[in-house]
Design a protein around this motif. Structure first.
Motif, PDB file in Angstrom:
ATOM      1  N   PHE A 126       0.808  -1.212   0.000  1.00  0.00           N
ATOM      2  CA  PHE A 126       0.000   0.000   0.000  1.00  0.00           C
ATOM      3  C   PHE A 126       0.851   1.278   0.000  1.00  0.00           C
ATOM      4  CE2 PHE A 126      -3.016  -3.177   1.471  1.00  0.00           C
ATOM      5  CZ  PHE A 126      -4.133  -2.871   0.703  1.00  0.00           C
ATOM      6  N   ARG A 127       2.156   1.108  -0.184  1.00  0.00           N
ATOM      7  CA  ARG A 127       3.063   2.252  -0.319  1.00  0.00           C
ATOM      8  C   ARG A 127       2.951   3.221   0.864  1.00  0.00           C
ATOM      9  NH1 ARG A 127       6.474   1.500  -4.942  1.00  0.00           N
ATOM     10  NH2 ARG A 127       5.250   0.562  -6.614  1.00  0.00           N
ATOM     11  N   VAL A 128       2.843   2.660   2.059  1.00  0.00           N
ATOM     12  CA  VAL A 128       2.826   3.489   3.258  1.00  0.00           C
ATOM     13  C   VAL A 128       4.209   4.131   3.412  1.00  0.00           C
ATOM     14  CG1 VAL A 128       2.427   3.480   5.762  1.00  0.00           C
ATOM     15  CG2 VAL A 128       1.090   1.983   4.277  1.00  0.00           C
ATOM     16  N   HIS A 129       4.278   5.266   4.070  1.00  0.00           N
ATOM     17  CA  HIS A 129       5.541   6.002   4.189  1.00  0.00           C
ATOM     18  C   HIS A 129       6.659   5.084   4.696  1.00  0.00           C
ATOM     19  CE1 HIS A 129       8.464   9.052   5.521  1.00  0.00           C
ATOM     20  NE2 HIS A 129       7.840   9.863   4.664  1.00  0.00           N
ATOM     21  N   TRP A 130       7.847   5.262   4.135  1.00  0.00           N
ATOM     22  CA  TRP A 130       8.967   4.359   4.418  1.00  0.00           C
ATOM     23  C   TRP A 130       9.353   4.322   5.897  1.00  0.00           C
ATOM     24  CZ3 TRP A 130      13.238   6.402   6.744  1.00  0.00           C
ATOM     25  CH2 TRP A 130      13.435   7.789   6.631  1.00  0.00           C
ATOM     26  N   MET A 131       9.029   5.346   6.662  1.00  0.00           N
ATOM     27  CA  MET A 131       9.396   5.355   8.077  1.00  0.00           C
ATOM     28  C   MET A 131       8.700   4.231   8.852  1.00  0.00           C
ATOM     29  SD  MET A 131       9.620   9.392   9.094  1.00  0.00           S
ATOM     30  CE  MET A 131      10.013   8.952  10.786  1.00  0.00           C
ATOM     31  N   TYR A 132       7.467   3.904   8.455  1.00  0.00           N
ATOM     32  CA  TYR A 132       6.752   2.816   9.122  1.00  0.00           C
ATOM     33  C   TYR A 132       7.431   1.474   8.831  1.00  0.00           C
ATOM     34  CZ  TYR A 132       3.030   6.175  10.018  1.00  0.00           C
ATOM     35  OH  TYR A 132       2.308   7.261  10.454  1.00  0.00           O
ATOM     36  N   PHE A 133       7.824   1.301   7.582  1.00  0.00           N
ATOM     37  CA  PHE A 133       8.540   0.071   7.221  1.00  0.00           C
ATOM     38  C   PHE A 133       9.862  -0.017   7.977  1.00  0.00           C
ATOM     39  CE2 PHE A 133      11.791  -1.982   4.557  1.00  0.00           C
ATOM     40  CZ  PHE A 133      11.242  -3.246   4.453  1.00  0.00           C
ATOM     41  N   ALA A 134      10.580   1.086   8.055  1.00  0.00           N
ATOM     42  CA  ALA A 134      11.872   1.088   8.749  1.00  0.00           C
ATOM     43  C   ALA A 134      11.695   0.756  10.231  1.00  0.00           C
ATOM     44  CB  ALA A 134      12.554   2.450   8.576  1.00  0.00           C
ATOM     45  N   GLY A 135      10.687   1.355  10.872  1.00  0.00           N
ATOM     46  CA  GLY A 135      10.440   1.073  12.282  1.00  0.00           C
ATOM     47  C   GLY A 135      10.073  -0.382  12.513  1.00  0.00           C
ATOM     48  N   LEU A 136       9.211  -0.900  11.646  1.00  0.00           N
ATOM     49  CA  LEU A 136       8.824  -2.312  11.759  1.00  0.00           C
ATOM     50  C   LEU A 136      10.032  -3.216  11.556  1.00  0.00           C
ATOM     51  CD1 LEU A 136       6.380  -4.360  11.923  1.00  0.00           C
ATOM     52  CD2 LEU A 136       6.458  -4.351   9.425  1.00  0.00           C
ATOM     53  N   PHE A 137      10.862  -2.881  10.591  1.00  0.00           N
ATOM     54  CA  PHE A 137      12.058  -3.682  10.307  1.00  0.00           C
ATOM     55  C   PHE A 137      12.962  -3.772  11.535  1.00  0.00           C
ATOM     56  CE2 PHE A 137      16.473  -4.085   9.063  1.00  0.00           C
ATOM     57  CZ  PHE A 137      16.462  -5.113   8.134  1.00  0.00           C
ATOM     58  N   LEU A 138      13.184  -2.650  12.200  1.00  0.00           N
ATOM     59  CA  LEU A 138      14.083  -2.628  13.352  1.00  0.00           C
ATOM     60  C   LEU A 138      13.546  -3.476  14.502  1.00  0.00           C
ATOM     61  CD1 LEU A 138      15.080   1.151  13.322  1.00  0.00           C
ATOM     62  CD2 LEU A 138      16.430  -0.799  12.505  1.00  0.00           C
ATOM     63  N   VAL A 139      12.244  -3.371  14.767  1.00  0.00           N
ATOM     64  CA  VAL A 139      11.652  -4.172  15.850  1.00  0.00           C
ATOM     65  C   VAL A 139      11.662  -5.658  15.474  1.00  0.00           C
ATOM     66  CG1 VAL A 139       9.560  -4.601  17.190  1.00  0.00           C
ATOM     67  CG2 VAL A 139      10.227  -2.257  16.631  1.00  0.00           C
ATOM     68  N   ALA A 140      11.275  -5.957  14.241  1.00  0.00           N
ATOM     69  CA  ALA A 140      11.215  -7.351  13.798  1.00  0.00           C
ATOM     70  C   ALA A 140      12.595  -8.003  13.777  1.00  0.00           C
ATOM     71  CB  ALA A 140      10.572  -7.432  12.417  1.00  0.00           C
ATOM     72  N   THR A 141      13.637  -7.220  13.547  1.00  0.00           N
ATOM     73  CA  THR A 141      15.003  -7.761  13.534  1.00  0.00           C
ATOM     74  C   THR A 141      15.394  -8.272  14.915  1.00  0.00           C
ATOM     75  OG1 THR A 141      15.670  -6.333  11.709  1.00  0.00           O
ATOM     76  CG2 THR A 141      17.427  -7.194  13.095  1.00  0.00           C
ATOM     77  N   ILE A 142      14.905  -7.639  15.967  1.00  0.00           N
ATOM     78  CA  ILE A 142      15.171  -8.124  17.326  1.00  0.00           C
ATOM     79  C   ILE A 142      14.520  -9.484  17.534  1.00  0.00           C
ATOM     80  CG2 ILE A 142      14.920  -7.589  19.795  1.00  0.00           C
ATOM     81  CD1 ILE A 142      14.752  -4.651  19.021  1.00  0.00           C
ATOM     82  N   ASN A 143      13.413  -9.717  16.816  1.00  0.00           N
ATOM     83  CA  ASN A 143      12.713 -10.997  16.944  1.00  0.00           C
ATOM     84  C   ASN A 143      13.409 -12.113  16.168  1.00  0.00           C
ATOM     85  OD1 ASN A 143      10.162 -12.560  17.688  1.00  0.00           O
ATOM     86  ND2 ASN A 143      10.141 -12.745  15.469  1.00  0.00           N
ATOM     87  N   ARG A 144      13.846 -11.799  14.930  1.00  0.00           N
ATOM     88  CA  ARG A 144      14.488 -12.832  14.105  1.00  0.00           C
ATOM     89  C   ARG A 144      15.252 -12.180  12.969  1.00  0.00           C
ATOM     90  NH1 ARG A 144      11.496 -17.880  10.999  1.00  0.00           N
ATOM     91  NH2 ARG A 144      13.342 -19.182  10.766  1.00  0.00           N
ATOM     92  N   GLU A 145      16.407 -12.709  12.666  1.00  0.00           N
ATOM     93  CA  GLU A 145      17.295 -12.058  11.694  1.00  0.00           C
ATOM     94  C   GLU A 145      16.863 -12.247  10.251  1.00  0.00           C
ATOM     95  OE1 GLU A 145      18.806 -16.211  12.379  1.00  0.00           O
ATOM     96  OE2 GLU A 145      18.064 -14.573  13.621  1.00  0.00           O
ATOM     97  N   THR A 146      15.824 -13.051   9.987  1.00  0.00           N
ATOM     98  CA  THR A 146      15.359 -13.231   8.614  1.00  0.00           C
ATOM     99  C   THR A 146      14.773 -11.947   8.030  1.00  0.00           C
ATOM    100  OG1 THR A 146      13.340 -14.147   9.572  1.00  0.00           O
ATOM    101  CG2 THR A 146      14.938 -15.707   8.674  1.00  0.00           C
ATOM    102  N   THR A 147      14.643 -10.906   8.853  1.00  0.00           N
ATOM    103  CA  THR A 147      14.191  -9.618   8.320  1.00  0.00           C
ATOM    104  C   THR A 147      15.126  -9.091   7.233  1.00  0.00           C
ATOM    105  OG1 THR A 147      15.317  -8.602  10.200  1.00  0.00           O
ATOM    106  CG2 THR A 147      12.917  -8.833  10.352  1.00  0.00           C
TER     107      THR A 147
END
Length: 358
Positions: A163-184
């Motif tokens: 849905f082409r949401v602003h890249w900052m949301y993707f970046a924030g999600l990426f950082l949190v998800a990386t703490i969960n698992r490195e497959t990010t």
């Protein structure tokens, strides 16, 4: 669909989700020792996937969850093994993760399908595919505490990208998800593939624009920094982090392993690849290029017969499968029905006889 029917379907979906989660917790074996994981003493790389430490510590110390386990002790038929507070916490988290995954998957399907004819079956198909991927194993039937949260993170990332949401949301999600698992790390090529699509066409030169490359390089640096931090923090822990090339090569040449290998994403990966031209949405077609990248990565670092390593692909595979089936059904319906040759000959004879009698 009438609102009452929608509410009824939602209730059925929630009940089905609860049933799936209990089967998942009951039929699989935990590979990570929860107590050691809470204390930071579990083997690497499992300990480095640290996001679930806080909820597990809270569950271990929670008097409320301790009291909530008491009713389960009264029903030995349904719950023959003790239900620990940590299991209740995992069950709740897993239900929430599956419901969120279902929501994001349905939204992507509705946006990518021109007609949305199969919306009601998207979530049931998602649960079936999860069952084949995470539970239906003959060997190596393990579960990991961070698997379904990782599935939810990936589905949310796909939603943000589609849905082409602003890249900052993707970046924030990426950082949190990386703490969960490195497959990010595999979300970064997906981001570039998504950026390559413009006005229904894939334009590969768009990948090399400064803004997408700057974001991907920055997030890759953050990912690498986190890997360095956790390897420093847990340097004294035992480790199982090493390439799995030999193991996976043996699995590929062993016929008895093939049924379990193919069960990844509910046996639908090859179907999606074979029928890829039926995917009407250009963005989903571009996302197909993530599959070879994912397979190479998992061939090196994952254990392929543990098909859970393909679990994060489920939202994409379910969307693609539903669109393909929808297109096949529409094509079949739109074709004029042809009578068999015998029936045509019989009809011609009857017509001749009627003319002669006239």
């Amino acid at each position: 669909m009438a609102p009452k029917k929608k509410i009824l379907l939602l209730i059925v979906y929630v009940i089905a989700t609860v049933q799936f989660v209990w089967c998942y917790l009951w039929l699989t074996r935990p590979y990570v020792n929860t107590f050691l994981y809470e204390q930071g003493h579990e083997r690497m790389p499992f300990q480095g996937r640290s996001l679930m430490i806080l909820p597990m510590r809270w569950a271990h110390q929670s008097q409320l969850l301790q009291r909530l386990t008491l009713p389960f002790q009264a029903s030995h038929f349904w719950f023959p093994r003790p239900v620990a507070p940590e299991v209740l916490a995992q069950a709740f988290l897993n239900v929430v993760c599956l419901l969120l995954t279902g929501y994001f998957t349905v939204r992507i399907y509705q946006a990518s399908s021109p007609r949305r004819l199969l919306t009601p079956i998207v979530y049931p198909l998602l649960l079936v595919v999860c069952g084949a991927t995470y539970v239906m194993h003959t060997v190596q039937n393990f579960r990991f505490i961070y698997d379904l949260p990782s599935l939810a993170f990936f589905s949310a990332a796909m939603y943000l990208l589609y849905f082409r949401v602003h890249w900052m949301y993707f970046a924030g999600l990426f950082l949190v998800a990386t703490i969960n698992r490195e497959t990010t790390l595999l979300l970064l090529p997906l981001y570039l593939l998504n950026q390559a699509v413009e006005q229904g066409k894939v334009r590969w030169q768009r990948i090399f624009r400064p803004q997408p490359l700057a974001l991907v390089i920055s997030l890759a640096a953050a990912w690498a920094a986190w890997q360095i931090v956790v390897r420093h923090l847990f340097a004294g822990n035992a480790s199982e982090f090493y390439p799995r090339l030999d193991w996976n090569a043996k699995s590929l040449i062993a016929p008895q392993a093939w049924p379990q290998l193919l069960s990844a994403c509910g046996y639908l990966l090859l179907f999606v690849v074979a029928m890829r031209k039926r995917i009407t949405d250009s963005r989903l077609r571009a996302w197909l290029w993530l599959l070879p990248i994912w397979c190479v990565f998992m061939f090196v670092y994952g254990i392929l017969i543990e098909t859970r390593v393909f679990g994060e692909l489920i939202p994409f595979v379910v969307c693609a499968t539903t669109i393909i089936v929808e297109e096949l059904l529409l094509e079949r319906i739109s074709k004029p029905r042809r009578l068999p040759e015998r029936q045509l000959n019989r009809a011609a004879k009857v017509e001749i006889e009627v003319r002669e009698a006239a």
